[in-house]
Every structure is written in structure tokens, then in C-alpha cells.
Enzyme design. Structure first.
Site, PDB file in Angstrom:
ATOM      1  N   GLY A 287     -57.740 -34.999  23.427  1.00  0.00           N
ATOM      2  CA  GLY A 287     -56.934 -34.284  22.449  1.00  0.00           C
ATOM      3  C   GLY A 287     -57.773 -33.332  21.620  1.00  0.00           C
ATOM      4  CB  SER A 288     -57.286 -32.150  18.131  1.00  0.00           C
ATOM      5  OG  SER A 288     -55.933 -31.768  18.300  1.00  0.00           O
ATOM      6  CB  VAL A 289     -62.140 -34.929  19.443  1.00  0.00           C
ATOM      7  CG1 VAL A 289     -61.713 -35.746  18.248  1.00  0.00           C
ATOM      8  CG2 VAL A 289     -61.709 -35.593  20.737  1.00  0.00           C
TER       9      VAL A 289
END
Length: 635
Positions: A287-289
Site C-alpha cells: 500500500g501507501s508505504v
């Protein structure tokens, strides 16, 4: 006539006797001349008995010489059933001392054998009580038993040994050749009843003990990580999770916590899911990491700077897919650094469009997607990165925000460590070295990954990640007195046939300007499921413990650093970016207390730390003491 018949019979009898004698002579000559050695060995084997003498298994220490796994003295009780005249009586006496049922012991004593084990790795006190009884046919052998002073501490990393003392999982298995040593033997000559023959053969070869293995783990930081992770899993009802603490400059892993976990000293009713080191075996879509790869690629290629503006709306259509922001908003101009700090999905996709699929594939490979860290664990995964030729039109926008590609927690930690280490990748390291039975230290080689992005790009990404913690999606990771950089991640969880549930993560480092430690937190299906809400606080707790234990000085006077407050009722602006995420957000469950059994972890003792120094090559290094602290091999 009668005399002639008698003489004929006597001649025939004589011929038969001579033929028999000739046959016996030939057979005796064949046995004595041709097969003499074979029959001699056969006779010797009937009299000789070989007993294996187990080797003392090497210990496993943390970076400061504190025991994580060690072998303690034990005894093995054996019997020669042929010498036991009263199996029933002897069995009744021995059963309570060896902790077995009377019938089980009696059955062993009734076997028609010269040797049988009655109990392995028995406590020394119990074995000495048996020895004092002086029972005929019962003997004692020296042996060792594996002990884990910390209980469940680092169990998923250490692994465990089997009933024969051989490593079956974790480091106990992968380093079996170092830890196991070489068993010895005892050869003696016995009569048919199993009694030793006086003046007979007696040869003993002593065992060679195993080497001690020194890890990069810090026992105190490991304890703090497991405590914080266990509490988070229980409070959020997560299926599990992992926490990794790493030095970005050396790649040394200071802690690797997993939940659920187990006690390697008590393996009854342990499930396979509790034993695995999910930090290196389990893959997830980050995801966003994963947006740090997109950001780094755009900066490294000179396509953007921190202030580059982008028009960002709530949705964007690519091919047949519509991508959403985590929270709807009116169209607005956002700076590049705001897109990453606020974790805008639409903005990140627009940045990726500037980079293009060829460069995106190149940078994803540079940062380590699809490449194992080679820590040496059984079942370590390389993650999944689709080859460039199989990308669809939707692949690049999906992967630019960390979906459609998978990695392990340790791979993602390596990516953030690259940014923290000024753009140079260093492979994660868990084993610092070992000390052989003669006390000589050996050092594990450092595996460098090379430069991934320029130091300028890395510094810019660090500043942006610091903004993400200061006033972006990661405010719950703030630590008074320290400038923290990090990124939240809330990703849909890939399951067979589609997506179900969410993975919540936060990965960051501090101090942001000159990072000393990287901490990653991954939770499997927590409730609520946003990384900034459930994972960032775990990061904070673990990082606070790490800076205290490592004595990392504050960035500035904590009294002068105001801590921004999170506005009540405002969800973090990051998420998986699909319609499913918005629907799930509307029905997010309240925290649930998991009904899993608590971890059995022994808290590390408050022993003062010894000064630790790294020996220089060529310098005289004092030999560590065997079976004690192996000495300081790390900083």
C-alpha cells in the site's frame, strides 16, 4: 564272499570319511584363509557395543552477549534389559523418577535387547537419585538440554530443536552445522548378557562442542517490540503482525518480533502459524508505504521537486479502472511533497505517469521488489513483482501506490533503510558472527546492495517523510524531542480470488536528518484498519524504547518542540484508493479484544550494559570465554 563284501564296505566307508575330511579341510581352509577377516569382524560385532555421546550444542547470544538460547547439563538414563532380573520391581522404582507410566518402563525393560533408552535429557538431580539406587542393568550418560531463558522472546527467529537435539526451525535449523558440533562415541566389549568384558575393547572419542552464534538482535529492544506488538494485536483483534527494528547504516536487525508467537521450551499444542517468522515468510501488498519508490523515481529523474504542483481530484480513471482518494475532496492544486505527506492516491498516480512504466519498473527493481534479502531463513519469500512485459495499462498506477505488487516486511524495511542511509542499500543482517570451540571469533561478511538513488534524492524524500509525520497521515508516530520521518500504509489484502480485509502498516526512521534506526510495523486485519491509526502508535512505542536503549540524543530540547494534535473525527488521507475501501471505512469495526492466549515472554533482566567495541582488522582481540558471554563483536 563275505570277506570280499566286508572289505568293499570298509573301502566305501573309508572313501566317504576321506571325502568328508577333505571337504571339511577345504571349508576350514576357505574360512580361515579367504573369509577370515569377515568372520573375525562378525564375531567382534557380536561383542562390541557403540554408544553415541551427544555434543554440547552452542549457545545463541544477542549483540551484548546475553543468552537467547543455551544448553544446560542433563542426563540420559538407559537400560540393558538382559541384566535386569526383576523388570516389574525395577520399573515401579524408576517410573516416577523418569516421569513415565510404570507399564511403559516395564515394557522397555522386558525387551530382548542389550540397550534401550529409558529417559532422554533428564534433570541432573533426578538422574543422580537413580544412580544412587545402584540398580543392576541401569546406566547414566551425560547429555545436554536446550533452554531458552527468555521464554517466547524472539522464538520465531530462534526456532527450536527436536527430541534428538537437532535444530528443526529458525536459526536453530539454518545454523545446525555451527551449533550442533560433532557427536562422540564410546565403544566397549560385552558378553552375551551385555556385561562389559574385563580387559576387553574400550575406546572413547569425546564429542566436539558446537560453536556459539552471536546475533545482531538487542534483547531489550526485542522485548519492547514484542510487548508493543502483542498489545496491538490484542487491542485491535488483528490476526497477527510483525515489527522490525534495523540500523540503516549497517543493516543489522536489532529486533524482529512476530505475533502470534510460541515458547520454544514448551512445544505442546503449538500450531504451525505460531511458529513461522512472518516478517520474512509472509508477503503482503504494502500500500501507501510503497509510494516512496514512486517519489524517489520522480525526484531522481529530475521530473519534480518538492514544490511541483499537481491538479488533484477525488478520482482518476485509468483504462477501465477508477481510482479514489481515501476521502473525497474538491479538486485542488497539491505540491509534490503534500501528495506524499498526505498520501494522495490520485496525486501519486499522476506522479507515476510522469515517470512512465519503464522507469517505474527499473526503480521498483532497484529498491528490491522481487529480490530476497537472503537472511537464510527457511521459506523466506522474494515477494511478487510482475515482469514489465506482463504489465497492463492499469499495472503502473496500481503499483505506484503499493498495490498489485507484494513484499515481505523485511524487504519493505530495507527500502526505507535505503532512504535513511543516504540512498545506499545495505542488505539486512541478523547473524554477526560465531565463536568456535577454541574461542576464536569469526565475523559474518557484510553484504552491500549499492547505491539506489542519489544522496540528494534521499535527503529530499527524508524531508517529505518528516512532513508526513509532522502534519500528514503519520502524526501518531511523533516522539517529543525527535524529528521522525515515516509513511503510513493501508492496503487491501490479497486473497485467493480477489481482495478481502486490510493490512495496516507504518514504516519510519529517526532522527529524520541523520537516521540511526528504522522501525517497521505491519498488522494483519486490525480494526480499525488504517495504518496511521493502529500501526503508527506501535512505531512510536518501539522507537521510544529504541532511542532510550541506544542512547540516541534528542534532536532538540523536547520542551521547545510542540506536538501537533490530530483533529478529532478526521481520518487520515491515505488508503487503498478503491470503492471497496470507502465502503469498508463506513463499516469499520470497533476494536476487538482477541481471544488468543498471551505470549509467554520473560522480561530481560536489568543487567548493566557492558561497553561494546568493534575489533579492528589485524588488531589483537581477546578470545571470548566459552559457555559464557561471547564477548563484544558489535557496536
Amino acid at each position: 564272499m563275505a570277506d570280499r563284501t566286508t572289505r568293499r564296505r570298509a573301502a566305501i566307508l573309508l572313501a566317504v570319511m576321506l571325502a568328508g575330511l577333505l571337504g571339511l579341510s577345504l571349508r576350514l581352509g576357505y574360512v580361515q584363509a579367504v573369509r577370515a577377516d569377515e568372520y573375525t569382524d562378525f564375531a567382534r560385532q557380536q561383542r562390541l557395543r557403540t554408544v553415541v555421546l551427544p555434543a554440547m550444542r552452542g549457545a545463541i547470544y544477542d549483540r551484548h552477549g546475553q543468552e537467547l538460547a543455551m544448553s544446560v547439563a542433563a542426563r540420559t538414563v538407559y537400560a540393558n534389559p538382559r541384566q535386569v532380573s526383576d523388570p516389574e520391581g525395577t520399573g515401579r522404582v524408576l517410573a516416577p523418577l523418569v516421569g513415565q507410566d510404570v507399564r511403559e518402563v516395564v515394557d522397555k525393560l522386558r525387551q530382548d535387547r542389550g540397550f534401550v533408552y529409558l529417559a532422554r535429557r533428564l534433570d541432573v538431580d533426578a538422574a543422580e537419585r537413580i544412580e544412587r539406587l545402584g540398580l543392576t542393568g541401569i546406566g547414566i550418560l551425560d547429555e545436554s538440554r536446550r533452554s531458552y531463558p527468555g521464554g517466547a522472546l524472539a522464538a520465531n527467529v530462534l526456532g527450536f530443536v527436536g527430541g534428538d537435539g537437532q535444530g528443526l526451525s529458525g536459526l536453530e535449523s539454518t545454523h545446525e552445522k555451527l551449533l550442533g558440533g560433532r557427536p562422540g562415541s564410546r565403544v566397549l566389549e560385552q558378553d552375551p548378557l551385555g556385561r562389559r568384558i574385563p580387559q576387553g575393547v574400550f575406546v572413547e572419542k569425546p564429542p566436539s562442542p558446537g560453536s556459539d552464534v552471536l546475533l545482531t538482535l538487542d534483547r531489550d529492544i526485542q522485548y519492547a517490540a514484542e510487548k508493543a506488538l502483542g498489545k496491538a494485536v490484542q487491542d485491535t483483534g488483528a490476526k497477527g503482525g510483525s515489527v522490525i527494528v534495523m540500523d540503516p547504516r549497517s543493516g543489522e536487525i536489532l529486533a524482529m518480533a512476530n505475533a502470534p508467537t510460541f515458547d520454544p521450551g514448551d512445544l505442546e499444542d503449538i500450531k504451525p502459524a505460531e511458529r513461522r517468522n512472518r516478517a520474512v515468510t509472509d508477503v503482503y501488498e504494502p500500500g501507501s508505504v510503497g509510494k516512496i519508490v514512486t517519489a524517489s523515481a520522480a525526484l531522481e529523474e529530475g521530473l519534480v521537486d518538492e514544490a511541483t504542483p499537481f491538479g488533484v481530484g477525488s478520482t482518476i480513471r485509468i483504462a477501465d479502472r477508477v481510482y479514489h482518494e481515501a476521502k473525497a475532496h474538491a479538486p485542488a492544486n497539491m505540491r509534490f511533497d503534500e501528495i506524499i505527506a498526505q498520501s494522495s492516491n490520485v496525486g501519486t498516480i499522476k506522479v507515476a505517469q510522469k515517470v512512465g512504466p519503464e522507469k517505474m519498473a527499473e526503480y521498483m527493481s532497484r529498491f528490491g521488489y522481487g529480490r530476497s534479502t537472503q537472511l537464510g531463513f527457511p521459506g523466506e519469500s522474494s515477494g511478487i513483482m510482475p515482469p514489465r512485459e506482463k504489465w497492463s495499462r492499469a499495472s503502473m498506477p496500481t503499483m505506484s501506490m503499493g498495490q498489485g505488487v507484494s513484499a515481505t516486511a523485511v524487504q519493505m524495511t530495507r527500502m526505507f533503510a535505503t532512504i535513511a542511509n543516504d540512498g545506499v542499500s545495505v542488505e539486512p543482517k541478523l547473524v554477526a558472527g560465531w565463536v568456535d570451540p577454541k574461542g576464536r571469533p569469526h565475523y559474518a561478511p557484510q553484504r552491500g546492495g549499492g547505491r539506489v538513488v542519489s544522496s540528494t534524492t534521499a535527503a529530499t524524500v527524508r524531508r517529505i517523510l518528516a512532513k508526513a509525520v509532522e502534519d500528514g497521515t503519520g502524526t501518531r508516530a511523533q516522539i517529543p524531542g525527535y524529528d521522525v520521518a515515516g509513511k503510513t500504509g493501508t492496503a487491501q489484502k490479497a486473497v485467493r480470488g480477489g481482495y478481502r480485509g486490510f493490512m495496516a502498516s507504518f514504516i519510519g526512521f529517526l532522527p529524520a536528518s541523520q537516521p540511526r534506526v528504522v522501525v517497521s510495523v505491519v498488522l494483519d486485519e486490525p480494526a480499525p484498519y488504517y495504518g496511521g491509526i493502529v500501526s503508527a502508535p506501535v512505531f512510536k512505542e518501539v522507537a521510544e524504547a529504541a532511542v532510550r536503549i541506544m542512547r540516541i540524543p534528542p534532536t532538540e530540547d523536547p520542551a521547545d518542540v510542540p506536538r501537533p494534535k490530530v483533529k478529532p473525527g478526521v481520518a487520515e488521507a491515505e488508503g487503498p484508493g478503491t470503492a471497496a475501501s470507502r465502503a469498508a471505512a463506513a463499516t469499520a469495526k470497533k476494536p476487538v479484544v482477541a481471544k488468543s492466549k498471551p505470549s509467554r515472554i520473560s522480561r530481560p533482566s536489568a543487567t548493566p550494559r557492558r561497553p561494546v567495541a568493534t575489533p579492528r582488522r589485524g588488531a589483537a582481540t581477546p578470545a571470548p570465554q566459552r559457555r559464557g558471554a561471547p564477548g563484544a563483536m558489535l557496536r
